[in-house]
Design a protein around this motif. Structure first.
Motif, PDB file in Angstrom:
ATOM      1  N   TYR A   3       0.850  -1.192   0.000  1.00  0.00           N
ATOM      2  CA  TYR A   3       0.000   0.000   0.000  1.00  0.00           C
ATOM      3  C   TYR A   3       0.885   1.241   0.000  1.00  0.00           C
ATOM      4  CZ  TYR A   3      -3.182   3.545   1.945  1.00  0.00           C
ATOM      5  OH  TYR A   3      -3.906   4.687   2.177  1.00  0.00           O
ATOM      6  N   GLU A   4       1.103   1.791  -1.203  1.00  0.00           N
ATOM      7  CA  GLU A   4       1.939   2.999  -1.346  1.00  0.00           C
ATOM      8  C   GLU A   4       1.015   4.201  -1.477  1.00  0.00           C
ATOM      9  OE1 GLU A   4       5.319   2.964  -1.686  1.00  0.00           O
ATOM     10  OE2 GLU A   4       5.891   0.993  -2.484  1.00  0.00           O
ATOM     11  N   HIS A   5       0.734   4.846  -0.361  1.00  0.00           N
ATOM     12  CA  HIS A   5      -0.296   5.895  -0.420  1.00  0.00           C
ATOM     13  C   HIS A   5       0.098   7.074  -1.311  1.00  0.00           C
ATOM     14  CE1 HIS A   5       2.151   7.045   3.183  1.00  0.00           C
ATOM     15  NE2 HIS A   5       2.093   8.216   2.589  1.00  0.00           N
ATOM     16  N   CYS A   6       1.414   7.394  -1.358  1.00  0.00           N
ATOM     17  CA  CYS A   6       1.806   8.606  -2.102  1.00  0.00           C
ATOM     18  C   CYS A   6       1.398   8.554  -3.570  1.00  0.00           C
ATOM     19  CB  CYS A   6       3.315   8.824  -2.017  1.00  0.00           C
ATOM     20  SG  CYS A   6       3.822   9.440  -0.422  1.00  0.00           S
ATOM     21  N   SER A   7       1.803   7.468  -4.248  1.00  0.00           N
ATOM     22  CA  SER A   7       1.523   7.401  -5.680  1.00  0.00           C
ATOM     23  C   SER A   7       0.029   7.208  -5.938  1.00  0.00           C
ATOM     24  CB  SER A   7       2.321   6.258  -6.305  1.00  0.00           C
ATOM     25  OG  SER A   7       2.088   5.068  -5.598  1.00  0.00           O
ATOM     26  N   ILE A   8      -0.613   6.426  -5.087  1.00  0.00           N
ATOM     27  CA  ILE A   8      -2.047   6.181  -5.295  1.00  0.00           C
ATOM     28  C   ILE A   8      -2.851   7.464  -5.158  1.00  0.00           C
ATOM     29  CG2 ILE A   8      -4.078   5.080  -4.290  1.00  0.00           C
ATOM     30  CD1 ILE A   8      -2.170   2.782  -3.461  1.00  0.00           C
ATOM     31  N   GLU A   9      -2.507   8.235  -4.149  1.00  0.00           N
ATOM     32  CA  GLU A   9      -3.300   9.447  -3.901  1.00  0.00           C
ATOM     33  C   GLU A   9      -3.118  10.460  -5.021  1.00  0.00           C
ATOM     34  OE1 GLU A   9      -2.462  10.379   0.226  1.00  0.00           O
ATOM     35  OE2 GLU A   9      -3.740   8.724   0.888  1.00  0.00           O
ATOM     36  N   LYS A  10      -1.890  10.611  -5.465  1.00  0.00           N
ATOM     37  CA  LYS A  10      -1.632  11.530  -6.574  1.00  0.00           C
ATOM     38  C   LYS A  10      -2.402  11.081  -7.822  1.00  0.00           C
ATOM     39  CE  LYS A  10       0.784  14.951  -8.463  1.00  0.00           C
ATOM     40  NZ  LYS A  10      -0.071  15.055  -9.637  1.00  0.00           N
ATOM     41  N   LYS A  11      -2.329   9.781  -8.065  1.00  0.00           N
ATOM     42  CA  LYS A  11      -2.977   9.226  -9.250  1.00  0.00           C
ATOM     43  C   LYS A  11      -4.469   9.557  -9.287  1.00  0.00           C
ATOM     44  CE  LYS A  11      -4.511   4.668 -10.840  1.00  0.00           C
ATOM     45  NZ  LYS A  11      -4.350   3.210 -10.631  1.00  0.00           N
ATOM     46  N   TRP A  12      -5.133   9.356  -8.159  1.00  0.00           N
ATOM     47  CA  TRP A  12      -6.586   9.568  -8.183  1.00  0.00           C
ATOM     48  C   TRP A  12      -6.969  11.030  -8.133  1.00  0.00           C
ATOM     49  CZ3 TRP A  12      -9.660   6.181 -10.147  1.00  0.00           C
ATOM     50  CH2 TRP A  12      -9.189   4.860 -10.241  1.00  0.00           C
ATOM     51  N   GLN A  13      -6.151  11.837  -7.450  1.00  0.00           N
ATOM     52  CA  GLN A  13      -6.442  13.281  -7.467  1.00  0.00           C
ATOM     53  C   GLN A  13      -6.382  13.800  -8.897  1.00  0.00           C
ATOM     54  OE1 GLN A  13      -3.599  14.611  -4.547  1.00  0.00           O
ATOM     55  NE2 GLN A  13      -4.756  13.618  -2.916  1.00  0.00           N
ATOM     56  N   ASP A  14      -5.381  13.334  -9.645  1.00  0.00           N
ATOM     57  CA  ASP A  14      -5.279  13.745 -11.052  1.00  0.00           C
ATOM     58  C   ASP A  14      -6.464  13.229 -11.865  1.00  0.00           C
ATOM     59  OD1 ASP A  14      -2.950  14.966 -10.382  1.00  0.00           O
ATOM     60  OD2 ASP A  14      -1.629  13.434 -11.250  1.00  0.00           O
ATOM     61  N   ALA A  15      -6.839  11.972 -11.574  1.00  0.00           N
ATOM     62  CA  ALA A  15      -7.937  11.370 -12.344  1.00  0.00           C
ATOM     63  C   ALA A  15      -9.252  12.098 -12.101  1.00  0.00           C
ATOM     64  CB  ALA A  15      -8.076   9.889 -11.961  1.00  0.00           C
ATOM     65  N   GLY A 638      -0.537   9.262   4.721  1.00  0.00           N
ATOM     66  CA  GLY A 638      -1.436   9.397   3.587  1.00  0.00           C
ATOM     67  C   GLY A 638      -2.686  10.176   3.943  1.00  0.00           C
ATOM     68  N   ALA A 639      -3.292  10.762   2.907  1.00  0.00           N
ATOM     69  CA  ALA A 639      -4.486  11.587   3.097  1.00  0.00           C
ATOM     70  C   ALA A 639      -5.648  10.754   3.614  1.00  0.00           C
ATOM     71  CB  ALA A 639      -4.880  12.251   1.777  1.00  0.00           C
ATOM     72  N   ILE A 740     -19.002   2.058   0.306  1.00  0.00           N
ATOM     73  CA  ILE A 740     -19.421   2.880   1.454  1.00  0.00           C
ATOM     74  C   ILE A 740     -18.222   3.503   2.172  1.00  0.00           C
ATOM     75  CG2 ILE A 740     -21.636   1.731   1.786  1.00  0.00           C
ATOM     76  CD1 ILE A 740     -20.415   0.179   4.116  1.00  0.00           C
ATOM     77  N   LEU A 741     -17.062   2.912   1.984  1.00  0.00           N
ATOM     78  CA  LEU A 741     -15.856   3.502   2.580  1.00  0.00           C
ATOM     79  C   LEU A 741     -15.338   4.666   1.728  1.00  0.00           C
ATOM     80  CD1 LEU A 741     -13.568   3.434   4.704  1.00  0.00           C
ATOM     81  CD2 LEU A 741     -12.500   1.580   3.392  1.00  0.00           C
ATOM     82  N   ASN A 742     -15.750   4.700   0.472  1.00  0.00           N
ATOM     83  CA  ASN A 742     -15.189   5.687  -0.464  1.00  0.00           C
ATOM     84  C   ASN A 742     -15.294   7.150  -0.021  1.00  0.00           C
ATOM     85  OD1 ASN A 742     -16.075   7.545  -3.058  1.00  0.00           O
ATOM     86  ND2 ASN A 742     -14.169   6.422  -3.363  1.00  0.00           N
ATOM     87  N   PRO A 743     -16.440   7.611   0.474  1.00  0.00           N
ATOM     88  CA  PRO A 743     -16.471   9.027   0.878  1.00  0.00           C
ATOM     89  C   PRO A 743     -15.491   9.357   1.995  1.00  0.00           C
ATOM     90  CG  PRO A 743     -18.683   8.138   0.720  1.00  0.00           C
ATOM     91  CD  PRO A 743     -17.748   6.967   0.625  1.00  0.00           C
ATOM     92  N   PHE A 744     -15.142   8.353   2.779  1.00  0.00           N
ATOM     93  CA  PHE A 744     -14.255   8.576   3.919  1.00  0.00           C
ATOM     94  C   PHE A 744     -12.782   8.481   3.502  1.00  0.00           C
ATOM     95  CE2 PHE A 744     -18.290   7.025   5.304  1.00  0.00           C
ATOM     96  CZ  PHE A 744     -18.570   7.709   6.465  1.00  0.00           C
ATOM     97  N   ALA A 745     -12.485   7.437   2.744  1.00  0.00           N
ATOM     98  CA  ALA A 745     -11.114   7.207   2.285  1.00  0.00           C
ATOM     99  C   ALA A 745     -11.149   7.036   0.772  1.00  0.00           C
ATOM    100  CB  ALA A 745     -10.542   5.967   2.962  1.00  0.00           C
ATOM    101  N   PRO A 746     -11.257   8.137   0.040  1.00  0.00           N
ATOM    102  CA  PRO A 746     -11.552   8.047  -1.388  1.00  0.00           C
ATOM    103  C   PRO A 746     -10.441   7.446  -2.255  1.00  0.00           C
ATOM    104  CG  PRO A 746     -11.191  10.336  -0.748  1.00  0.00           C
ATOM    105  CD  PRO A 746     -11.242   9.532   0.521  1.00  0.00           C
ATOM    106  N   HIS A 747      -9.181   7.686  -1.921  1.00  0.00           N
ATOM    107  CA  HIS A 747      -8.110   7.260  -2.830  1.00  0.00           C
ATOM    108  C   HIS A 747      -7.921   5.748  -2.837  1.00  0.00           C
ATOM    109  CE1 HIS A 747      -7.134  11.289  -1.144  1.00  0.00           C
ATOM    110  NE2 HIS A 747      -6.828  11.600  -2.390  1.00  0.00           N
ATOM    111  N   ILE A 748      -7.727   5.177  -1.662  1.00  0.00           N
ATOM    112  CA  ILE A 748      -7.435   3.742  -1.588  1.00  0.00           C
ATOM    113  C   ILE A 748      -8.622   2.931  -2.114  1.00  0.00           C
ATOM    114  CG2 ILE A 748      -8.230   3.533   0.824  1.00  0.00           C
ATOM    115  CD1 ILE A 748      -6.110   1.415   1.258  1.00  0.00           C
TER     116      ILE A 748
END
Length: 845
Positions: A3-15, A638-639, A740-748
């Motif tokens: 679980y590499e939060h840095c790259s995942i979070e950047k990826k989805w923020q861009d998406a 991670g965010a 249902i977890l998505n609104p709370f932890a959207p990236h992962i």
RNA sequence: GCCGGUGUGGCGGAACAGGCAGACGCCCGGGACUUAAAAUCCCGUGAUGGCAACAUCGUACCGGUUCGAUCCCGGUCACCGGCACCA
């Protein structure tokens, strides 16, 4: 995979940005939801961990509402005028705009890194001329309707900011912003007539869904009281009007007292026998600050007006007249009737000056202190009121006074008009011009915005003039009305101006012809849910309600009130490193050994660090070194973890300490989610024994998300994960869990959903439905009590009837043992909950 | 003084149309894995007594209503926030 939060979070923020999934649609046929958080002042310090608490809470609401098909407006902007940037500019000789723009850039990066679903297409900044054009426009509408007026009056002057303050900005006699002492200064100021809206600002609170303490605080601040104005005939030949809420005590009046500033004193000058003494007292009172007059000087002082008498209109009694600084000129009529028997202030005064104390309500001992009569107190020594209760006497006297012609009903408010001018550079220019012939003339609307001119120095001046006063090219202009030479107003607006209407601009932020289009305002307003800090209750929240009501009257906005629902987050505090409770066990042990006992160890800490050391939880501060930087948390955990922790750390409305250790629990949760997903990808986990748990979770998480109970929503999802890990689960179940977890932890959740073959983003997936019948377990555990004490637990079908439950309970071995030798007097059976047998020892025949 | 809010384990906090108090997490203790540590996993964890099954006590304090009270009612105390000579 890890679980590499840095790259995942950047990826989805861009998406998300690329797909524009968070943009509010201009489709006014869809059901809308307007979620609002207070836009921040972009300070140089950057984001504080307190900001995301509010932003994340409503982000969860906004994301869930989108998934439920609402057209959601969740915007963000910048309350960007303000003193810190100006002070920085003075010190470093840069333009305040430059530093402000840098700060905005930094803030925006920080907010983006948290995965907040703001609609950045609608970003606004109060310092943009295209924005403050409309701030100025609203001001001009107020001016045209007489609601903005210039008045010379004593104002609050901050000695450090060198600027006037509104009453709301003065806290305990010091400046709310910088803590420097506030003094009285006579100045000519632009005022806004908020008092004209005082009644509506109280009354309209009733139908709003605001948390109680906000309503109470605003009501308190506005301070409405309904009473009576009573005219006293004076020996001078004129009348003196006093204001009272306790007309029932009129028979208990033993003197009148006026404020030392009362204008009538000048008229009575020749009739007052001791004018020199009176004048000396007036001057002494004028020298005192408000703070001294109220806080430090509860001891009553005053001067008798020699030769002046007043006649009590109720009983014809002649009473003396005083001046005293315990009477405020700014409230009521500036004169009060002294009823020492039933008002402690009057009692203090009367005792000091040897005045009679007349008891008019039975009870208490008025020779010792004033008797604050309750509603059911009985009137005495009060003519026609005798025998009535206080509650009856108040309206009876009102009626009588009005009929007899010496009184009239009157409502007063504590709220004062809003002092609106500031003698600073970095604010919206007030768009008015002063012409010798025409007076104050508005800058024509087609010439707005009136831009801030460039100046060489932003330094405020000691003589109370704005820095703009030095800018002669800008000041000198012509009167828009008659064309004669004229001068611009050099004061600027307070920071509260731009924030009083910003939520309207979000509806249509690029409109050049209006502050927003009629259609947009009609569609989006009112704000459905507004969250913000308690510290703004009597400032921003009250001011913006006032502006909105004004715009409602002007036909600009569609509703009476701007915000349907208002909630408030508790502050995030830090652990005090100097408190004994926060030392490590080893440190505690060592200190106790050194000092001899725990009490001595605590005392030693207080000795060393002051009283502060007794509080384990305190505000974060640089000096204590307990400030948490959101960037560090995002980088390390991670965010998603940050968001979860901010929501999990306690009841949203209460203050909560940031515990650097507890955040690990949220990170562990996400790692376990990640690991379970890996198993599913590899096909190592399968089962479908979780249906009821999933349906329960959808229901509970949904309800909690709507009610600002993210802490229990997260606890529910943690519990569900525990079960999925234990039982195993299938992919469909897991994807529902991710949704249902998505609104709370959207990236992962987006990432795992994609890895599991999900084709669309969760952000665009529908919120799952639950089936009520599936939230009910087939079997229910029922506690069985004997005389109220649990003796056993039975498991039985949920739909078992009372008789079946009773039989099952009676058949239980433990219950049989407990009932041995007992006689059942009564049995209570509540389905799915409890059985209680009430027993007594069996009588022996 | 007035208004509003809050008192629950070692800690943050759950549970309130009255129905098994302590969900979830942190800390802590024990175990597994490891050469070792970290990480991870499993078990335990309100207090007291008992090897144990179990018993008794426990939601700030005193009292009331009820078969049953953290929850409702009356009173008291403490803390937090706001206002405060507003007549």
């Amino acid at each position: 995979m890890k679980y590499e939060h840095c790259s995942i979070e950047k990826k989805w923020q861009d998406a998300w940005e690329k797909a524009g999934v968070f943009h509010a649609k201009n489709d006014y046929t869809k059901p809308k939801f307007y979620a609002l958080v207070e836009f921040p002042y972009p300070s140089g310090a950057g984001l504080h961990v307190g900001h995301p608490r509010s932003y994340t809470a409503l982000d969860i609401v906004a994301r869930k509402k989108r998934m439920q098909g609402y057209n959601v407006l969740y915007p963000m902007g910048w309350d960007a005028f303000g003193l810190p940037a100006e002070n920085y500019a003075i010190k470093n000789h840069v333009h305040p705009e430059q530093i402000t723009r840098q700060n905005i850039h930094h803030f925006k990066e920080q907010l983006t890194s948290l995965g907040l679903s703001f609609d950045w297409e609608r970003e606004v900044a109060t310092i943009d001329p295209g924005y403050y054009k409309w701030t100025q426009w609203i001001f001009l509408q107020m001016f045209k309707r007489g609601l903005a007026y210039k008045a010379s009056m004593p104002v609050n002057w901050c000695t450090s900011c060198k600027c006037v303050l509104a009453n709301e900005e003065v806290v305990n006699g010091v400046c709310e912003r910088c803590g420097a002492p506030v003094v009285r200064k006579e100045k000519s100021q632009w005022m806004l007539g908020i008092t004209q809206y005082a009644g509506r600002l109280v009354d309209d609170l009733e139908e709003l869904d605001f948390i109680e303490r906000v309503k109470a605080q605003q009501t308190n601040w506005i301070g409405r009281s309904q009473g009576l104005e009573v005219d006293f005939q004076m020996s001078t030949g004129d009348t003196m009007t006093v204001y009272t809420t306790r007309g029932d005590t009129l028979y208990g009046v033993s003197y009148l007292v006026l404020s030392p500033e009362h204008p009538i004193l000048k008229e009575w000058k020749d009739k007052i026998g001791n004018w020199a003494e009176v004048e000396a007292y007036q001057q002494a009172a004028a020298r005192k600050s408000d703070f001294e007059r109220s806080e430090l000087n509860k001891d009553k002082t005053g001067v008798l007006l020699a030769g002046i008498r007043a006649v009590n209109p109720a009983n014809g009694a002649s009473v003396p007249v005083f001046i005293s600084d315990y009477v405020l000129m700014g409230y009521g009529t500036g004169a009060v009737m002294g009823v020492p028997g039933h008002d402690q202030r009057d009692w203090d005064f009367a005792t000091k000056f040897g005045l009679p104390i007349i008891q008019v309500v039975r009870g208490g001992d008025v020779t010792k202190e004033a008797y604050a009569a309750k509603e059911d107190g009985i009137m005495v020594n009060s003519g026609f009121l005798d025998g009535m209760t206080v509650k009856e006497a108040i309206p009876a006297m009102k009626e009588y006074a009005v009929k007899a012609g010496f009184g009239k009903l009157k409502t007063n408010f504590k709220l004062r008009d809003w002092v609106f001018s500031r003698q600073r550079y970095w604010g919206e220019p007030i768009p008015l011009v002063y012409c010798e012939k025409c007076g104050w003339v508005p800058v024509p609307e087609d010439q707005l915005p009136l831009r801030l001119p460039e100046v060489k120095s932003y330094e405020p001046t000691d003589n109370g003039e704005s820095p703009l006063a030095k800018c002669t090219d800008w000041i000198n202009t012509v009167c828009p009305h008659c064309g004669c030479p004229a001068r611009r107003e050099t004061d600027t607006m307070p920071q509260w101006a731009g924030s009083s209407w910003y939520f309207l601009r979000y509806c249509d932020p690029k409109n050049e012809r209006a502050l927003a289009s009629k259609e947009a305002l009609d569609y989006w307003l009112p704000v459905d849910w507004y969250n913000g800090g308690m510290e703004h209750t009597t400032l921003h929240l009250l001011y913006s309600r006032f502006w909105y009501k004004f715009l409602y009257d002007a036909g600009v906005v569609p509703t009476k009130e701007p915000y349907q629902k208002r909630t408030s987050h508790g502050m995030i505090l830090g652990l005090n490193p100097h408190s004994f409770d926060n030392l490590s066990p080893e440190e505690q042990e060592k200190l106790v050994k050194e000092q001899g006992s725990e009490a001595a160890a605590r005392a030693a800490l207080v000795e060393k660090y002051g009283e502060m050391a007794t509080h384990p939880i305190v505000k974060m501060s640089k000096s204590l070194g307990n400030v948490v930087n959101p960037d560090d948390i995002v980088e390390e955990y991670g965010a998603d973890t940050m968001r979860l922790y901010e929501m999990f750390l306690g009841d949203f409305e209460k203050t909560a300490p940031w515990d650097p250790k507890a955040i690990k629990g949220c990170r562990r949760f996400l790692e376990r989610v990640w690991n379970l997903s890996e198993k599913l990808v590899k096909g190592e986990s399968y089962s479908s024994a979780n249906e009821s748990a999933i349906h329960k979770a959808i229901k509970k998480v949904g309800e909690d998300a709507d009610n600002l109970k993210a802490n229990t929503a997260i606890a529910t999802m943690m519990g569900l994960l525990n079960q999925l890990e234990k039982n195993g689960c299938n992919q469909a179940e897991f994807q529902t869990f991710l949704t249902i977890l998505n609104p709370f932890a959207p990236h992962i959740t987006e990432e795992l959903n994609q890895q599991l073959g999900g084709r669309s983003m969760l952000a665009e997936t529908a919120w799952p439905q639950f089936d009520e019948s599936k939230t009910v377990d087939a079997l229910a555990e029922i506690a069985v009590q004997v005389n109220g004490k649990v003796r056993s637990v039975i498991t039985i079908a949920s739909d078992a009837d009372e008789e079946a439950i009773r039989s099952a309970a009676l058949a239980d071995g433990k219950i049989q043992a407990a009932l041995k030798g007992m006689q059942i007097i009564k049995s209570i059976v509540i389905k799915k909950k409890i059985v209680n047998f009430v027993v007594k020892p069996q009588e022996i025949a």
